[in-house]
Design an enzyme around this catalytic site. Structure first.
Site, mmCIF file in Angstrom:
data_model
loop_
_atom_site.group_PDB
_atom_site.id
_atom_site.type_symbol
_atom_site.label_atom_id
_atom_site.label_comp_id
_atom_site.label_asym_id
_atom_site.label_seq_id
_atom_site.Cartn_x
_atom_site.Cartn_y
_atom_site.Cartn_z
ATOM 1 C CG HIS A 183 42.010 42.725 47.396
ATOM 2 N ND1 HIS A 183 40.918 42.684 48.245
ATOM 3 C CD2 HIS A 183 41.520 42.565 46.156
ATOM 4 C CE1 HIS A 183 39.817 42.511 47.543
ATOM 5 N NE2 HIS A 183 40.155 42.424 46.258
ATOM 6 N NE ARG A 244 34.565 37.133 45.883
ATOM 7 C CZ ARG A 244 35.667 37.832 45.711
ATOM 8 N NH1 ARG A 244 36.558 37.945 46.673
ATOM 9 N NH2 ARG A 244 35.903 38.428 44.560
ATOM 10 C CD GLU A 387 44.132 46.171 42.778
ATOM 11 O OE1 GLU A 387 43.063 46.692 42.403
ATOM 12 O OE2 GLU A 387 44.193 45.012 43.199
#
Ligand code: ADP
Length: 407
Positions: A183, A244, A387
């Site tokens: 990230h 996760r 992003e």
């Protein structure tokens, strides 16, 4: 060439199970077209494409990444955009693992593609999908420079004590086992935006960035340089995520193998796809989780509490590592949209100079904003991540600064 697309960058994120693309203007941040290809390899795939005022959606079998990318190229052409003639200055590829080879955006040539393939052992789900995206895009747009922007790059500055696992050094070195972080494009972009929002020089700020999406990670940034982050060799370490587990005693893995007879593939599946909030509460979408919490569902409440507990642990650790913090910023799907998580992860920290203002925290906005109270020593911000724009800017900058971009 269309005037509106001239100077734009095509950003391609060819991920493990989906592909996203966006035609974006690096200077203005305007999104000129965007698409999502998902459920690749499943019985019913889906392509959604937004362009100008129009949108296309197709549901069909998408056997693999190559087929998905070809279908996307067809939709783009059919709806009137000729990518070769659009005046695109670069194709920016979001690449997951740059290992200890790539620290900066790079022009993609055959040698770079080979290196990314070699790094697939560190990111077996992501790097091969990235490489297919590069191959298809280079074949379709051979005359435009292709630039790779790595998720790990921002964290190459981690000091050795933060990047090193305390395992046998020879084994670690032989296999490239260290903490790389992920990230990075988001953490770098958001920390720069936070400094800009505050009107401060980033060099003077100690920052904590909390990127809370389906995947989640925290970073400690001093003077614009990352000094720690929660993800490690893989994106499995650190915070509790949608599916996760985040931090776990490695003994659990051995125990599962030895006592529950689970193979490596099954443990991988368990920890990556059936753990985190989903493992505890059965759902991975945070909106659904909060609905369940509101209805008194005990599993959902436990999942929420474990999630917040881990988040607070990282905030505390980074406060000490940084020796005090000027700004804490929330970003990504949960961080930008969920006031409960922001409130609970920083509750009761007035003594440390961190006070979230309830009204500011609860007000809805898609812009960067401050949610700390006027009396809070530490500024608490919400800053939307982008992003794609960060990749577009990095790619355009590399092309602009290069006398002879390689194609
Ligand atoms: P990723 O990019 O890692 O797939 P995102 O940054 O898109 O993830 O974040 C997805 C998460 O954000 C989901 O858990 C979703 O429930 C949560 N989210 C998105 N919008 C909201 C909202 N309005 N309120 C609460 N959670 C939200």
């Amino acid at each position: 060439m269309s005037e509106s697309t001239a100077g734009s960058v095509l950003v391609l994120n060819s991920g493990s199970s989906s592909i996203k693309f966006q035609l974006i203007h690096p200077d203005t941040g305007e999104s000129l077209a965007s698409g999502l290809i998902e459920r690749i390899g499943e019985p019913s795939g889906r392509i959604v494409y937004h362009h100008g005022d129009g949108a296309e959606e197709r549901n069909c079998l998408i056997p693999d990444h190559r087929a998905g990318l070809t279908m996307a190229a067809n939709i783009i052409a059919e709806t009137g955009l000729d990518l070769r003639e659009a005046g695109i200055v670069a194709v920016g590829h979001r690449l997951v693992h740059g290992g200890d080879i790539f620290y900066e955006p790079v022009f993609i040539d055959n040698a770079v593609v080979q290196s990314i393939s070699i790094l697939s052992s560190l990111a077996p789900l992501h790097n091969p999908a990235n490489v297919i995206g590069i191959e298809v895009a280079r074949a379709a747009l051979p005359d435009i420079p292709h630039v790779g922007v790595f998720d790990t790059a921002f964290f190459h500055t981690l000091p050795p004590e933060a990047a090193t696992y305390a395992i046998d050094r020879d084994v670690a070195e032989k296999h490239g086992i260290r903490r790389y972080g992920f990230h990075g494009t988001s953490h770098q972009y958001v920390s720069a935006q936070a400094a800009e929002f505050l009107g401060k020089d980033i060099a003077e700020l100690n920052q904590i960035v909390l990127h809370l999406g389906n995947g989640a990670s925290a970073s400690a940034i001093s003077g614009g340089r990352a000094i720690d982050t929660s993800m490690g060799l893989t994106p499995l370490e650190g915070l509790v995520m949608g599916t996760r587990c985040g931090d776990i005693d490695p003994g659990v893995v051995l125990y599962l193998h030895q006592n529950a007879s689970l193979g490596v593939g099954q443990i991988d599946d368990l920890l990556n796809r059936h753990s985190g909030v989903k493992g505890l509460a059965g759902v991975n979408d945070f909106r659904t989780l909060l609905t369940l919490v509101g209805e008194g569902d005990e599993s959902a409440k436990l999942a929420y509490d474990v999630y917040i507990h881990r988040l607070r642990k990282y905030v505390g650790a980074y406060l000490v590592e940084l020796g005090g913090v000027d700004v804490i910023t929330f970003t990504a799907g949960v961080g930008e949209n969920n006031p409960d998580v922001r409130r609970d992860s920083l509750a009761g920290l007035g003594r440390l100079g961190i006070v979230v203002d309830n009204d500011r925290n609860n007000s809805n906005s898609s812009a960067a904003r401050r949610i700390s109270s006027d009396g809070s020593d530490v500024q608490v911000l919400v800053v939307p991540t982008n992003e794609e724009l960060a990749i577009a800017r990095a790619a355009a900058k590399l092309v602009k600064g290069s006398a002879a971009p390689q194609v």
